[in-house]
Scaffold this motif. Sequence first.
Motif, PDB file in Angstrom:
ATOM      1  N   ASP A 129       0.844  -1.187   0.000  1.00 41.71           N
ATOM      2  CA  ASP A 129       0.000   0.000   0.000  1.00 41.71           C
ATOM      3  C   ASP A 129       0.884   1.244   0.000  1.00 41.71           C
ATOM      4  N   SER A 130       1.979   1.203   0.736  1.00 41.90           N
ATOM      5  CA  SER A 130       2.868   2.359   0.845  1.00 41.90           C
ATOM      6  C   SER A 130       4.326   1.909   0.788  1.00 41.90           C
ATOM      7  N   ILE A 131       5.163   2.830   0.285  1.00 41.81           N
ATOM      8  CA  ILE A 131       6.596   2.536   0.184  1.00 41.81           C
ATOM      9  C   ILE A 131       7.384   3.656   0.858  1.00 41.81           C
ATOM     10  N   LEU A 132       8.399   3.250   1.622  1.00 37.99           N
ATOM     11  CA  LEU A 132       9.336   4.208   2.214  1.00 37.99           C
ATOM     12  C   LEU A 132      10.727   3.894   1.667  1.00 37.99           C
ATOM     13  N   LYS A 156       2.348   4.902  -4.737  1.00 40.39           N
ATOM     14  CA  LYS A 156       2.572   4.169  -3.485  1.00 40.39           C
ATOM     15  C   LYS A 156       3.704   4.776  -2.653  1.00 40.39           C
ATOM     16  N   LEU A 157       4.551   5.563  -3.303  1.00 45.54           N
ATOM     17  CA  LEU A 157       5.695   6.123  -2.594  1.00 45.54           C
ATOM     18  C   LEU A 157       5.242   7.235  -1.654  1.00 45.54           C
ATOM     19  N   ARG A 158       5.462   7.056  -0.364  1.00 46.16           N
ATOM     20  CA  ARG A 158       4.986   8.018   0.628  1.00 46.16           C
ATOM     21  C   ARG A 158       6.113   8.805   1.282  1.00 46.16           C
ATOM     22  N   VAL A 159       7.233   8.102   1.562  1.00 40.40           N
ATOM     23  CA  VAL A 159       8.251   8.729   2.412  1.00 40.40           C
ATOM     24  C   VAL A 159       9.663   8.478   1.873  1.00 40.40           C
ATOM     25  N   PRO A 223      12.008  12.219  12.824  1.00 36.03           N
ATOM     26  CA  PRO A 223      11.774  11.700  11.463  1.00 36.03           C
ATOM     27  C   PRO A 223      10.930  10.430  11.447  1.00 36.03           C
ATOM     28  N   PHE A 224      11.101   9.581  12.471  1.00 32.96           N
ATOM     29  CA  PHE A 224      10.309   8.346  12.500  1.00 32.96           C
ATOM     30  C   PHE A 224       8.827   8.640  12.736  1.00 32.96           C
ATOM     31  N   ILE A 225       8.560   9.585  13.624  1.00 35.04           N
ATOM     32  CA  ILE A 225       7.163   9.916  13.918  1.00 35.04           C
ATOM     33  C   ILE A 225       6.517  10.563  12.678  1.00 35.04           C
ATOM     34  N   ASP A 226       7.266  11.445  12.002  1.00 31.05           N
ATOM     35  CA  ASP A 226       6.756  12.068  10.765  1.00 31.05           C
ATOM     36  C   ASP A 226       6.501  11.001   9.697  1.00 31.05           C
ATOM     37  N   ALA A 230       2.889   9.849   7.878  1.00 28.62           N
ATOM     38  CA  ALA A 230       2.713   9.897   6.420  1.00 28.62           C
ATOM     39  C   ALA A 230       2.335   8.525   5.835  1.00 28.62           C
ATOM     40  N   LEU A 231       2.698   7.470   6.544  1.00 29.95           N
ATOM     41  CA  LEU A 231       2.483   6.127   5.994  1.00 29.95           C
ATOM     42  C   LEU A 231       1.066   5.583   6.206  1.00 29.95           C
ATOM     43  N   GLN A 232       0.304   6.245   7.062  1.00 27.92           N
ATOM     44  CA  GLN A 232      -0.998   5.637   7.401  1.00 27.92           C
ATOM     45  C   GLN A 232      -2.133   6.065   6.476  1.00 27.92           C
TER      46      GLN A 232
END
Length: 232
Positions: A129-132, A156-159, A223-226, A230-232
């Motif tokens: 669903d999402s890509i980091l 799909k690219l989010r972060v 950065p992890f919290i941000d 963004a991933l949800q």
Amino acid sequence: MGKVITIKNNKGGVGKSWITLQLAHLATICDENQNDILIITSDSQNNILSYAGIEEDFNSGLDSWIKKGDGELIRLRQNLYYIPLTNYKISNSIGLKELIKTLKNKYKYIFIDATPTLNLDKNFIEMSDSILIPTFLDQVTTKSISNFIAETELEKLRVIMPNRFTRTKKEKDYYKSLEDIFKSSNITLTLPISQSGEIGKLIDRGKTIWESNNKKLKSIMIPFIDAWEALQ
Ligand SMILES: Nc1ncnc2c1ncn2[C@@H]1O[C@H](COP(=O)(O)OP(=O)(O)O)[C@@H](O)[C@H]1O
Ligand SMILES: [Mg+2]
């Protein structure tokens, strides 16, 4: 229905496995309903286990899950589980995709630590669903991001998460250029994570950043919290 989040960069050493573990652990901490979360990997070295401080032996992994719908499941933390990889030559793409679909019924999030591996990655991306993308702030790696964006499903690219930042002028310039590229997109570029001896020490102790009270690590949490938002 669970969500699939893939952490991917074709380059080694950018922090895919370490970041996957930190994010997945954060996800369990943020989830008030204590749903189970799963990590799977295409890293046959199973680095996540050592980053989590787990020394468990296993003799079956993802291939057994694909063949039999069952196999080793290692508990990393409360509500956080891991399917190891024992055989990276997984040729049954349909089986892999069916397995991920089934696992989505049981796990709220499935994180995939995607080491470049023949065949596997393509299927992981398709199922995501999402890509980091974790990255170094250098020319080769930022260029590999452009290539990856060109060949992947961009929506799909989010972060983008710069990691192992050493504060050089060059790195700052590359960060600026990434900012320019992504500022008018819905892709989140997080603040860079520093290359840090404190992180090295945590890794040696098999602890995540969420298990440390070290004040020097506070800035690394942002950065992890941000990224997680963004991933949800
Ligand atoms: N920000 C950081 N500071 C210090 N060490 C780091 C940092 N990020 C990753 N590492 C270390 O760098 C190495 C590579 O990280 P890893 O997650 O295994 O990369 P990948 O999975 O992309 O190959 C590991 O030894 C890891 O502990
Ligand atoms: Mg790795």
